[in-house]
Structure formats: C-alpha cells, structure tokens
Design an enzyme around this catalytic site. Sequence first.
Site, PDB file in Angstrom:
ATOM      1  N   CYS A   1      -2.828   4.345  -4.440  1.00 26.31           N
ATOM      2  CA  CYS A   1      -2.934   5.582  -4.480  1.00 26.31           C
ATOM      3  C   CYS A   1      -2.307   6.111  -5.580  1.00 26.31           C
ATOM      4  O   CYS A   1      -1.343   5.354  -6.172  1.00 26.31           O
ATOM      5  CB  CYS A   1      -2.575   6.393  -3.209  1.00 26.31           C
ATOM      6  SG  CYS A   1      -0.818   5.851  -2.758  1.00 26.31           S
TER       7      CYS A   1
ATOM      8  N   HIS B   1       5.011  -0.943   0.572  1.00 27.38           N
ATOM      9  CA  HIS B   1       4.785  -1.905   1.812  1.00 27.38           C
ATOM     10  C   HIS B   1       3.934  -2.930   1.382  1.00 27.38           C
ATOM     11  O   HIS B   1       2.896  -3.125   2.022  1.00 27.38           O
ATOM     12  CB  HIS B   1       4.154  -0.998   2.809  1.00 27.38           C
ATOM     13  CG  HIS B   1       5.044  -0.401   3.519  1.00 27.38           C
ATOM     14  ND1 HIS B   1       4.829   0.827   4.294  1.00 27.38           N
ATOM     15  CD2 HIS B   1       6.518  -0.367   3.846  1.00 27.38           C
ATOM     16  CE1 HIS B   1       5.990   1.362   4.867  1.00 27.38           C
ATOM     17  NE2 HIS B   1       7.087   0.693   4.425  1.00 27.38           N
TER      18      HIS B   1
ATOM     19  N   HIS C   1       9.466   5.380  10.901  1.00 27.13           N
ATOM     20  CA  HIS C   1       9.363   5.282   9.510  1.00 27.13           C
ATOM     21  C   HIS C   1      10.069   5.773   8.443  1.00 27.13           C
ATOM     22  O   HIS C   1      10.658   7.066   8.519  1.00 27.13           O
ATOM     23  CB  HIS C   1       7.767   5.961   9.056  1.00 27.13           C
ATOM     24  CG  HIS C   1       6.868   5.298   8.195  1.00 27.13           C
ATOM     25  ND1 HIS C   1       7.436   6.016   6.801  1.00 27.13           N
ATOM     26  CD2 HIS C   1       6.017   4.575   8.045  1.00 27.13           C
ATOM     27  CE1 HIS C   1       6.626   5.421   6.150  1.00 27.13           C
ATOM     28  NE2 HIS C   1       5.820   4.565   6.407  1.00 27.13           N
TER      29      HIS C   1
ATOM     30  N   GLU D   1       9.751   7.351   5.560  1.00 29.07           N
ATOM     31  CA  GLU D   1       9.265   8.622   4.982  1.00 29.07           C
ATOM     32  C   GLU D   1       9.943   9.377   5.903  1.00 29.07           C
ATOM     33  O   GLU D   1      10.293  10.663   5.662  1.00 29.07           O
ATOM     34  CB  GLU D   1       7.744   8.537   5.125  1.00 29.07           C
ATOM     35  CG  GLU D   1       7.221  10.146   4.657  1.00 29.07           C
ATOM     36  CD  GLU D   1       5.939  10.157   4.810  1.00 29.07           C
ATOM     37  OE1 GLU D   1       5.006   9.249   4.452  1.00 29.07           O
ATOM     38  OE2 GLU D   1       5.297  11.117   5.085  1.00 29.07           O
TER      39      GLU D   1
ATOM     40  N   THR E   1       2.606  11.834   5.822  1.00 24.05           N
ATOM     41  CA  THR E   1       1.531  12.026   4.749  1.00 24.05           C
ATOM     42  C   THR E   1       0.103  11.223   5.314  1.00 24.05           C
ATOM     43  O   THR E   1      -0.829  11.361   5.068  1.00 24.05           O
ATOM     44  CB  THR E   1       1.817  11.273   3.609  1.00 24.05           C
ATOM     45  OG1 THR E   1       2.532  10.255   4.000  1.00 24.05           O
ATOM     46  CG2 THR E   1       3.018  12.554   2.793  1.00 24.05           C
TER      47      THR E   1
ATOM     48  N   SER F   1       2.464  -1.632   6.977  1.00 27.64           N
ATOM     49  CA  SER F   1       2.108  -0.197   6.047  1.00 27.64           C
ATOM     50  C   SER F   1       1.017   0.591   7.250  1.00 27.64           C
ATOM     51  O   SER F   1       0.117   0.192   7.603  1.00 27.64           O
ATOM     52  CB  SER F   1       0.915  -0.620   4.901  1.00 27.64           C
ATOM     53  OG  SER F   1       0.123   0.171   4.731  1.00 27.64           O
ATOM     54  N   SER F   2       1.570   1.716   7.383  1.00 28.03           N
ATOM     55  CA  SER F   2       0.820   2.574   8.599  1.00 28.03           C
ATOM     56  C   SER F   2      -0.520   2.779   7.929  1.00 28.03           C
ATOM     57  O   SER F   2      -1.375   3.018   8.999  1.00 28.03           O
ATOM     58  CB  SER F   2       1.885   3.853   8.920  1.00 28.03           C
ATOM     59  OG  SER F   2       2.308   4.618   7.798  1.00 28.03           O
ATOM     60  N   ASN F   3      -0.642   2.966   6.689  1.00 27.33           N
ATOM     61  CA  ASN F   3      -1.946   3.547   6.338  1.00 27.33           C
ATOM     62  C   ASN F   3      -2.835   2.551   6.499  1.00 27.33           C
ATOM     63  O   ASN F   3      -4.078   2.588   6.717  1.00 27.33           O
ATOM     64  CB  ASN F   3      -1.918   4.405   4.819  1.00 27.33           C
ATOM     65  CG  ASN F   3      -1.913   3.574   3.862  1.00 27.33           C
ATOM     66  OD1 ASN F   3      -2.900   2.858   3.462  1.00 27.33           O
ATOM     67  ND2 ASN F   3      -0.578   3.391   3.421  1.00 27.33           N
TER      68      ASN F   3
HETATM   69  S1  SF4 Z   1       1.813  10.215  -0.055  1.00 29.47           S
HETATM   70 FE1  SF4 Z   1       1.724   7.993   0.144  1.00 29.47          FE
HETATM   71  S2  SF4 Z   1      -0.506   7.685   0.198  1.00 29.47           S
HETATM   72 FE2  SF4 Z   1      -0.338   9.530  -0.802  1.00 29.47          FE
HETATM   73  S3  SF4 Z   1       0.053   9.256  -2.947  1.00 29.47           S
HETATM   74 FE3  SF4 Z   1       1.970   9.323  -1.945  1.00 29.47          FE
HETATM   75  S4  SF4 Z   1       2.450   7.381  -1.742  1.00 29.47           S
HETATM   76 FE4  SF4 Z   1       0.233   7.316  -1.718  1.00 29.47          FE
END
Ligand code: SF4
Length: 280
Positions: free
Chosen positions: A12, A36, A120, A122, A160, A216-218
């Site tokens: 991303c 991650h 996490h 974040e 996020t 990696s949660s996403n």
């Molecule tokens: S919040 Fe996470 S998934 Fe979204 S652009 Fe930033 S790093 Fe990427």
Amino acid sequence: MKIELAKSYGFCYGVKRAINIAEKHPNSVTFGPLIHNKDEIERLEKKHQVGLVETLEEAKKYDTVIIRTHGITKERLKRLKSEGKKIINATCPYVTTPQQIVEKMSKEGYTIVIFGDKQHPEIQGVASYSVLPEKTFTILSEDEIIGLPLGPKVALVAQTTRKPEAYQRIAAKLVARVQELRVFNTICNATFENQAATEELARKSDIMIIVGGKNSSNTKQLFYICQNYLDSCYHIENSNEIKAAWFDGKERCGVTAGASTPDWIIEDVIAKIKELTKES
Ligand code: SF4
C-alpha cells in the site's frame, strides 16, 4: 491451471513510502519491524544495510533510528529523542491521524474507545497518545462495550485494518449509551481496496493463495474473506510453503497479497504455482 491476480494487492501507499524512506537511510536501524514481512526486512538489511532493533536498549548503539510504518508509543519516541538519536519517522500518515485524534480528544476530556487489537503495535502506539489512560479503552467487539465506565462524551477511532461493518456496529451500540459520540473514520482505504478485490477473485476461484506475513493483520483479514467463499485457502509467507497437492482437481487459482508483501515475493509465488501445475 488458470492463475489470476487480484485487481488490487500487495504494497500500500504507507508501506511503499516506508521502504523508500529506509532505502534512503543506509547504516540505520528500524525500531521494530518496518513492515510485517520478514523477507523484505532481510532484503533491506542485505541490500541497504538497514538493520532492526526491538528495544530501546538495542537502539542505543545506533545514531539513526527509523520509526516503523505502524508507529511506536509516544513514550518510546520521547526516549529515543531524549537520547539524541536522529529520528526518521516512517509512520504511515494514516496511522499518525488516529494518534493525533486520540491526543486531541483526550485533552478535551473525551473517553477514548479504540476498536482494535490491544497487542498490535499500531494500537499500542495510538492508545499511548491519550492523556487520559484511565479513560482509554481498546475493544475488539461491541460486546466489550457492556460494563465499560464510559463518560458522557466518547471519541471512537479504529485500527486502520478493521472492517467498516464491525466499526458501524460498535458506533451504534456506543451512541445508545452516551450523550455525545464523535466517530472518526480511521480505517484505511488501501485495506478496503485489497479486500474488495480479494472478495471478487475468491468468488470465481476454486483455490486461493494469500501471500503475506503470518503476523500481518491485513493479510489475515484477506484470508478470512476467502474462507467465506471456498475451503481451499492458504496463507503463505513465501513460495517455499506451497504444496503441489493443494492444486489437485483445481482449475482456477486466485492469488492475492497483504499490504506488506513485496512484488518480488508475489512473482516468485506465481512462478512456483506455474511450475507445480505445469502452467506455461
Ligand atoms: S494504514 Fe497501513 S494499510 Fe493503510 S496505507 Fe498505511 S501502512 Fe498501508
């Protein structure tokens, strides 16, 4: 075997940005993994001499410290600065936003509710910006709202990578309990795009390969989405984990990847699937 890549996958904006920043600062270290994905972290170390430290103690040995994409706690950032380190902040701007919201709203006396995973980095970082730690709660479902000692004013932010539907349920439950609710949409679009494209591909595939770090949660979210549509879903970190038997009797293989997965790993995965299924 027909192999198809999701329309939106992989790196991303925030991760691309963090890697760019790291590549421009050789002979530095990142505080915590930059992203991650351990293969990409190894590449940064070998090719760009960007190492990795996990503690303040280890960081002491280096002059330049890069803050990872998901951010660190306010206290740790303060400590690093006080030790005279050169700080390169690679925190994704979409993560900085909830940090700033939490700081501002807590200063205004709002109880803070964070929809996310306490473990996490974040979320630990975001929560650390609250000036009212005793009035800051991190929850993973609407059921956890019951019994929370909420004040009359609540500010709500989300990790996020969370699903908007679940976030809406939490907001609906909260609004029934408080006088004032401020809801901030801190869910990242990059995650939506990869999720929507994964869903579209999973619907028409009979096997899905989801590439990304195991923590990696996403990437895990992409895996769960695929599980809604088919049984043959595999979350792998790299091509070494792929087994030929997975493809027996399958015709359409979908490939998708989490936001921390570099293109070179995805290309490698596709090459391996082709080799195992004799696709040319
Ligand atoms: S919040 Fe996470 S998934 Fe979204 S652009 Fe930033 S790093 Fe990427």
